[in-house]
Design an enzyme around this catalytic site. Structure first.
Site, PDB file in Angstrom:
ATOM      1  N   GLU B  62       9.157  12.294  -9.500  1.00 27.64           N
ATOM      2  CA  GLU B  62       8.753  13.264  -8.480  1.00 27.64           C
ATOM      3  C   GLU B  62       9.943  13.890  -7.758  1.00 27.64           C
ATOM      4  OE1 GLU B  62       7.344  10.383  -9.114  1.00 27.64           O
ATOM      5  OE2 GLU B  62       5.418  11.108  -9.845  1.00 27.64           O
ATOM      6  N   HIS B 131      -3.178   7.100  -3.358  1.00 28.24           N
ATOM      7  CA  HIS B 131      -3.582   8.269  -4.152  1.00 28.24           C
ATOM      8  C   HIS B 131      -4.649   9.091  -3.449  1.00 28.24           C
ATOM      9  CE1 HIS B 131      -1.698   5.862  -7.356  1.00 28.24           C
ATOM     10  NE2 HIS B 131      -1.622   6.963  -8.063  1.00 28.24           N
TER      11      HIS B 131
END
Ligand SMILES: Cc1ncc(C[n+]2csc(CCOP(=O)(O)OP(=O)(O)O)c2C)c(N)n1
Ligand SMILES: [Mg+2]
Lengths: 321, 328
Positions: B62, B131
């Site tokens: 990321e 998440h």
């Protein structure tokens, strides 16, 4: 070391003189800043790069003007080497509007000039690896043949972004050069205490890219290996990791008492300006140094005389348009 | 009304990407799984049309993805990266909140820097504490970024079109629970919803509900219920959190004299805290009642779907808060 299909290159006399001139400017700025920081209030930190200039000067001399440079903030050899003048650098260090950032200040440098590929510095060390990859990908997508170079220190090779970025750059054969200046220190911690390897170049093996070690006090040697790495990158053969063994002559920051270093550590120091000077005539070297010192002094005096930035500078450049 | 089609929220984002990529070679898309259509379908078909040179799968990285976007943007490209989950903003915190937000400012550069960072946010029935986070407030705290959260399929397209023309980095939050919801989406390739403009989803006179994203629909349901009791809520969909459409907000609050903020994001130091504070600074003497917040509970989101549902505002909670706001 991968030198099988790229011919050895040495710069011509004019190019060597330009490298020397730029290194002399860098050195003059170092001397000027050391004095300035001692005698004045200074915002931020000055990280002296005196004695470590050959890496930046040699590597940038191998780059084209439109190649992308992302540097780390010790000294100013990378920005000067890529073609920035002393005025925007000193203006910035003194926090004046004529500085490269328009007065925001440069204690930790953020000099940039996009017209000559100086893209800037990320003061969170190791942040420029993916940025340089982004610039390299941009060059690839546009088909321009430009390369991107990310410069960093030995300590900064430990960042996760080093790995994340090189995994992709190697897989995609991006035109990216990793250029490490290994001065064996991260602030007051010796690299050997926190690294599994003495040579940062060893990491290259894991990415199946060349890892090249070069004498970082020798600008011409640095020029040579960087030229080869850039040729590989432009030819679509992917990244190279260059490790220049350099010498940190001063403390981490100006004023660092360096209690952590042996008293005789300077015994092995070799001055990169003197080394490069051996390739020039004595008179030429002396003239270039004199000229550089005078140029830097006048840029410094001009910056000193300049007014401080306007208060509304704090709102400038936040959003475009 | 212009031609519309029934399109899902994520497909509407995709429509905006397709039309922009056809016109603008500098746009490329990068992220985990984007070349095979994207984890939630927003990039479906893109690689077929534009090839894997411009629709690029990345490895699990990321920080690299977001940092690459910053570097490509300053080199003149318009990267669009899909970060997979809003939670992962923290993995790429330096790249998003220092590099994308501050690069131009700290280098003193008056140049465009276009990048769209897609963050799917919010609960989706048991995705758990890492998440499901609503991380949009982070973008509000780091000047230099723009922040949008569309609540309808049409806005998903219109705000994406706007983000792709924006010369500043945009954090584009797509709402997980809305991903596959259909809506009438204008067929116009250039359908454009300006960043920084909210809209009145329901006009009313009793109180102003300021909301966005996943809470627009429950707020409208609450308003319909309360209409039966004679409480007439005005529901404003902010759509952008940076910048917030303060003229729209303050005009409404000064008219209804009551305000509440509804969002899925956690209450403490959430977007509603800023909105409530701003309203009382600007319109205190127009208020009949304290500004209320109905927001996510201050806990990590449980993995268990039922427990998760207890953590985010329900229509019943919005109704109860609005009654308190209007009836005291
Ligand atoms: C991410 C990050 N961590 C820590 C620092 C603080 N810091 C500034 S310079 C420095 C040492 C860097 O060592 P190295 O990369 O070897 O470069 P050198 O200072 O030797 O030139 C540190 C730790 C920082 N600026 N950014
Ligand atoms: Mg070091």
């Amino acid at each position: 070391m991968n030198d099988k299909d790229v011919s050895r290159s040495t710069p011509g006399a004019e190019a060597v003189a330009l490298m020397y001139r730029r290194m002399a400017i860098t050195r003059a700025i170092e001397i000027c800043m050391a004095k300035h920081v001692r005698n004045n209030r200074f915002s931020g930190w000055w990280h002296p790069g005196e004695g470590q200039e050959a890496a930046g000067i040699g590597a940038t001399a191998a780059m084209q003007q439109d190649d992308y440079l992302f540097y780390q903030g010790r000294g100013c050899s990378w920005a000067i080497g890529k073609g920035m003048a002393p005025a925007p650098i000193l203006g910035d260090l003194l926090g004046k509007p004529s500085g490269a950032t328009g007065g925001k200040g440069g204690g930790v440098p953020h000099w940039s000039d996009y017209s000559i590929g100086v893209m800037g510095e990320g003061a969170t060390l190791g942040s420029v690896y993916p940025l340089a990859a982004g610039a390299a990908l941009a060059a690839r997508l546009r088909g321009t043949g430009q390369v991107a170079l990310a410069n960093f220190g030995d300590g900064t090779a430990a960042r996760g972004t080093f790995h994340e970025t090189m995994v992709h750059a190697a897989a995609w054969k991006l035109p990216l050069i990793y250029f490490c200046e290994n001065n064996e220190w991260l602030v007051g911690t010796p690299l050997k205490q926190v690294s599994p390897t003495e040579n940062i170049a060893d990491y290259a093996a894991g990415y199946h890219i060349p890892g090249v070690i070069v004498d970082g006090q020798d600008a011409l040697a640095v020029y040579q290996v960087t030229t080869e790495a850039i040729a590989r990158a432009r030819a679509g053969e992917g990244p190279t990791l260059i490790e220049a063994k350099v010498f940190r002559k001063h403390g981490h920051y100006a004023g660092d008492p360096q209690h952590y270093r042996a008293s005789n550590y300077l015994d092995t120091y070799r001055d990169p300006l003197d080394l490069l000077g051996t390739h020039l005539g004595d008179d030429q070297a002396a003239d270039l140094r004199e000229q550089a010192t005078a140029d830097v002094q006048s840029a410094y005096e001009a910056a000193l005389a300049e007014a401080d930035p306007e208060p509304d500078t704090i709102f400038k450049d936040l959003y475009y348009g | 009304m212009a031609d519309t089609n029934s399109v899902t929220y994520n497909a509407a984002m995709g429509q905006a990407l397709v039309s922009a990529m056809r016109k603008d070679d500098s746009i490329f898309v990068l992220g985990q799984g984007v070349a095979t259509g994207g984890w939630f379908g927003a990039e479906k078909g893109l690689a077929d049309e534009f090839g894997t040179d411009r629709v690029i799968d990345s490895n699990i990285s990321e920080a690299f993805e977001a940092g690459l976007a910053a570097g490509a943007a300053i080199a003149g490209m318009k990267p669009v990266i899909n970060m997979g989950f809003g939670d992962f903003a923290l993995i790429a915190g330096d790249e998003i909140f220092h590099k994308l937000a501050k690069w131009r400012y700290m280098h003193g550069l008056n140049v465009p820097m276009s990048a769209v960072v897609i963050f799917p946010i919010g609960t989706m029935n048991g995705a758990g504490p890492e998440h499901s986070s609503c991380t949009e407030v982070l973008g509000m705290h780091f000047p230099g970024l723009k922040v949008v959260v569309p609540s309808t399929a049409a806005d998903a397209k219109g705000l994406m079109c706007a983000a792709l023309r924006e010369p500043n980095p945009v954090l584009f939050h797509s709402v997980n629970t809305l991903s596959f919801q259909r809506g009438d989406v204008p067929a116009d390739d250039d359908y454009f919803v300006p960043i920084g403009k909210g809209c009145v989803r329901r006009a009313g006179t009793s109180a102003t509900v300021l909301t966005y994203g996943s809470m627009v629909s429950p707020s409208l349901q609450a308003a319909e219920q309360l209409a039966l009791e004679g409480i007439d809520l005005e529901v404003i969909d902010l759509r952008s959190l940076v910048p917030i459409d303060w003229p729209l907000v303050l005009e409404s609050v000064r008219r209804t004299n009551r305000a509440m903020v509804v969002h899925e994001a956690m209450k403490t130091a959430g977007p509603g805290a800023e909105i409530a504070a701003h309203i009382q600074e600007q319109a205190f003497f127009d208020l009949e009642s304290p500004v209320l917040r109905v927001a996510g509970k201050d806990v990590p989101l449980p993995q268990h779907g039922y427990l998760e549902s207890l953590c985010i505002p329900s229509t019943a909670e919005i109704v109860a808060a609005a009654r308190q706001l209007c009836l005291g």
